[in-house]
Design a protein around this motif. Structure first.
Motif, short mmCIF file in Angstrom:
data_model
loop_
_atom_site.label_atom_id
_atom_site.label_comp_id
_atom_site.label_asym_id
_atom_site.label_seq_id
_atom_site.Cartn_x
_atom_site.Cartn_y
_atom_site.Cartn_z
N PRO A 293 3.65 2.48 -1.56
CA PRO A 293 4.03 3.28 -2.73
C PRO A 293 2.85 3.63 -3.66
CG PRO A 293 4.68 0.99 -3.05
CD PRO A 293 4.02 1.06 -1.72
N ARG B 82 0.82 -1.22 0.00
CA ARG B 82 0.00 0.00 0.00
C ARG B 82 0.85 1.27 0.00
NH1 ARG B 82 -2.89 -1.52 5.22
NH2 ARG B 82 -0.93 -2.66 5.20
N PHE C 53 2.42 -9.69 -7.24
CA PHE C 53 3.06 -8.39 -7.41
C PHE C 53 3.14 -8.01 -8.90
CE2 PHE C 53 5.38 -8.83 -3.07
CZ PHE C 53 4.19 -8.51 -2.42
N LYS D 181 3.89 1.47 11.35
CA LYS D 181 5.30 1.38 10.95
C LYS D 181 6.24 2.11 11.91
CE LYS D 181 4.03 -0.87 7.33
NZ LYS D 181 4.06 -0.46 5.96
C1 GLP Z 1 5.37 -6.55 1.56
C2 GLP Z 1 6.39 -6.19 0.49
C3 GLP Z 1 7.30 -5.07 0.96
C4 GLP Z 1 6.46 -3.95 1.55
C5 GLP Z 1 5.70 -4.45 2.74
C6 GLP Z 1 4.86 -3.38 3.41
O1 GLP Z 1 5.88 -7.40 2.50
N1 GLP Z 1 7.19 -7.29 0.10
O2 GLP Z 1 8.08 -4.61 -0.13
O3 GLP Z 1 7.30 -2.88 1.92
O4 GLP Z 1 4.84 -5.48 2.28
O5 GLP Z 1 3.60 -3.34 2.81
P1 GLP Z 1 2.59 -2.13 2.97
O6 GLP Z 1 3.20 -1.02 2.17
O7 GLP Z 1 1.32 -2.62 2.36
O8 GLP Z 1 2.51 -1.82 4.40
#
Ligand code: GLP
Length: 256
Positions: free
Chosen positions: A40, A38, A76, A198
């Motif tokens: 990016p 989510r 992905f 986060k």
């Molecule tokens: C997955 C991806 C990562 C990403 C993470 C966080 O595990 N492999 O690249 O950074 O999820 O996801 P979100 O951005 O949905 O919190």
């Protein structure tokens, strides 16, 4: 590390889009490392709206699930075409995403690594971060020198990603991911993190020790890392005021 704290994810994504856009204007044949999740999404939306020229850009995605076909809505592959690639003029042959259906994972991983070098190496790697500090799918205890390989997801990551699969037990256990060593070879790294979930992983990555227990902390070893956060993701940083002052008082020549 340069820590850039913005009021909202939208503001942070605009800053990130400015960094990527500047690279693509200065280097039209840039090589981008790209992330999913989510985080990016707003960055990709901004980039699409900027109508940049992607005709000579090459991309390498960080990771992919092993098992689901590329057309699976949670893959992905599907994510990247849906949210970015189909909206820009990147040539299909310049797009690289790990093949989660490969019959020979080690050979595929070697080929993936081998394709990055002749492309010129990754100019800018976009990263999100997992709630456990993972980057790509490099879970805690991943070697800080790791290369592209098969990894097994933790229960926490499978649960975090369950939404797109419709339940924890449907999330694949295995993935192919660029390694931490692979990521650290990018010339520039742009780590994005938004939201309260986060905050702890970011505090440990930015202000904690370098440890395989928080794979994002390995970014402290890289000379050119920008960490773009919204306020909730920055909430546990002990030196947040200092980072804000630094960003607000950059000399003109240093501005992104
Ligand atoms: C997955 C991806 C990562 C990403 C993470 C966080 O595990 N492999 O690249 O950074 O999820 O996801 P979100 O951005 O949905 O919190």
């Amino acid at each position: 590390m340069e820590i850039i704290i913005q009021p909202t994810a939208k503001d942070g994504s605009a800053v990130a889009a400015g960094i990527v856009a500047r690279l693509l204007r200065e280097k039209p044949d840039a090589v981008l490392g790209l992330a999913t999740g989510r985080t990016p999404l707003l960055l990709y939306r901004e980039l699409v709206q900027m109508k940049l020229d992607w005709s000579r850009v090459t991309t390498f995605n960080l990771d992919e699930y092993v098992g689901p076909p590329p057309a699976h809505p949670a893959s992905f592959h599907c994510f990247m075409w849906e949210h970015l690639f189909r909206h820009v003029n990147v040539p299909k042959e310049n797009v690289h995403i790990p093949d989660g259906l490969t019959k020979d994972v080690p050979a595929f991983c070697r080929q993936y690594e081998d394709a990055i070098r002749p492309a010129g190496g990754i100019d800018l790697q976009v990263l999100g971060i997992g709630t456990d500090g993972h980057i790509g799918f490099n879970e805690p205890t991943s070697s800080l020198a790791s290369r592209t390989r098969l990894k097994t997801l933790t229960a926490q990551t499978r649960s975090d990603n369950a939404r797109s699969f419709g339940g924890d037990d449907r999330v694949p256990h295995h993935v192919i991911t660029m390694g931490i060593g692979t990521i650290l070879e990018a010339r520039q790294i742009l780590l994005l993190a938004f939201g309260h979930a986060k905050a702890q992983a970011i505090a440990a990555a930015v202000e904690g020790p370098v440890t395989a227990m928080n794979p994002a902390s390995a970014l402290q070893l890289h000379p050119v890392v920008k960490v773009v956060l919204d306020e909730p993701a920055a909430a546990r940083l002990s030196k947040a005021d200092y980072y804000r002052w630094v960003y607000d008082n950059k000399p003109d020549w240093q501005i992104i």
